[in-house]
Design an enzyme around this catalytic site. Structure first.
Site, mmCIF file in Angstrom:
data_model
loop_
_atom_site.group_PDB
_atom_site.id
_atom_site.type_symbol
_atom_site.label_atom_id
_atom_site.label_comp_id
_atom_site.label_asym_id
_atom_site.label_seq_id
_atom_site.Cartn_x
_atom_site.Cartn_y
_atom_site.Cartn_z
ATOM 1 N N CYS A 248 8.608 50.939 83.208
ATOM 2 C CA CYS A 248 8.521 52.269 82.585
ATOM 3 C C CYS A 248 8.927 52.257 81.107
ATOM 4 O O CYS A 248 8.194 52.750 80.246
ATOM 5 C CB CYS A 248 9.344 53.280 83.375
ATOM 6 N N HIS B 27 14.317 56.492 84.419
ATOM 7 C CA HIS B 27 12.856 56.448 84.348
ATOM 8 C C HIS B 27 12.411 57.221 83.112
ATOM 9 O O HIS B 27 13.058 58.177 82.690
ATOM 10 C CB HIS B 27 12.222 57.054 85.592
ATOM 11 N N HIS C 219 2.873 57.099 82.739
ATOM 12 C CA HIS C 219 4.067 56.300 83.018
ATOM 13 C C HIS C 219 3.699 55.131 83.917
ATOM 14 O O HIS C 219 2.617 55.094 84.521
ATOM 15 C CB HIS C 219 5.162 57.154 83.664
#
Length: 346
Positions: free
Chosen positions: A262, A310, A322
């Site tokens: 990520c 994240h 993402h």
């Protein structure tokens, strides 16, 4: 940008899957290595519980991945610093050797002239400091000899300082390397548990899960950015880069160009805009100005979960791009796919 394709139906399937799994997370037990004895993965309740555990394990693996990324970045920095200090130490040693050679030449010349002054013997000793500290003895040295001796003492002091600094830095480097290895082992352990759980599921359930995870949304319309305007030219360049990465596989510890985790994805995308971002999602949270979610613009970094484990990039029309988790591909998802911690504008 309207030529991009969007996972209209896939987005709904993904969001629904996330919602189901998120609801199940609250009941996921701490013992994640195997399903409960009372829940079989062949019945609906058992399948849901197993998928919830897989999702939890992936979240834990992602947290461990960000710790790995941070330790790895620190190790690289420490390695560079240690190399610099080792070079400085080598140069300091070379200077000491050169100065001792000069003084040795003076001593040889004096010896040939009829004898070696005791002062020069002290100058050639390993540690002339004790002699210099005796001010009453300085008169025995000529001006040139005294200067050489002071320079040698200074060079030896610098050498000792460099050696101590290098030793400390090398110790830090070794500690950081151990952290990298520990976090790597933790990630691999969580991923192995998740894979074992997936392997217990019926083939059709596993295939459906894989289809959702691996779908990148290509072949379906992606929402046009419409009136959404990037915060800056560099944000626009980063948005173009991150959208071009849609469909790339997730790989923990990777920051492109062929695979991403990520924070690796957002770091890579902004590098195309000439902007350096830290390697971790936690670092990226502080790499710019915090803005309210209601004022989010394309190019902003959306940080998820309370521990900032994240990150995705907002691209407009309620969507982020993402790198979700192992086994998945870089994709579009709704900005509210999981709890939002903050929004950062680099």
């Amino acid at each position: 940008m309207a030529s991009h394709r969007r996972p209209a139906q896939h987005g709904q399937r993904t969001l629904a899957g996330v919602t189901v799994l998120s609801a199940a997370l609250a009941t996921a037990a701490a013992g994640l290595s195997a399903p409960p004895a009372s829940a079989s993965p062949t019945d609906p309740a058992g399948r849901e519980a197993a998928l919830a555990r897989v999702r939890t394990l992936y979240e834990q693996a992602e947290r461990a991945t960000e710790k790995f990324n941070g330790a790895d970045a620190r190790t690289r920095k420490l390695r560079d610093e240690a190399t610099t200090l080792q070079d400085r130490t080598a140069r300091a040693q070379e200077l000491v050797n050169r100065m001792r050679g000069l003084i040795g030449a003076l001593a040889a010349a004096q010896y040939r002239a009829g004898g070696l002054d005791p002062a020069l013997k002290l100058m050639l000793s390993e540690r002339p400091d004790s002699y210099l500290e005796k001010a009453s003895a300085l008169h025995r040295l000529g001006a040139a000899q005294a200067t050489h001796l002071r320079e040698l003492r200074g060079a030896q002091h610098t050498l000792e300082t460099q050696r101590r600094q290098t030793a400390r830095k090398l110790a830090e480097l070794e500690s950081s390397r151990r952290q990298v290895a520990r976090h790597k082992k933790h990630v691999q352990h969580k991923l192995a548990l998740a894979q074992r759980l997936l392997n217990t599921l019926p083939m059709e359930t596993r295939a459906a899960y894989d289809r959702i995870s691996r779908s990148d949304g290509r072949g379906e319309m992606v929402p046009d950015l419409g009136g959404a305007v990037p915060a800056s030219g560099r944000a626009a360049a980063a948005v173009d880069a991150v959208r071009a990465a849609v469909g790339s596989p997730y790989a923990w510890g990777s920051n492109g160009p062929g695979a991403f985790d990520c924070s690796g994805l957002t770091q890579w995308a902004y590098s195309w805009a000439g902007v350096w971002l830290p390697r971790t999602s936690q670092g990226q949270r502080g790499a710019g100005r915090q803005v309210p979610l209601g004022q989010v613009q394309p190019g902003d970094l959306v940080i998820y979960r309370s521990d900032a484990s994240h990150v995705g990039m907002y691209v407009g029309n309620g969507q982020v791009v993402h790198a979700p988790h192992p086994g998945a591909r870089v994709r579009y998802d709704p900005v509210g796919m999981m709890p939002i911690s903050s929004v950062t504008r680099p």
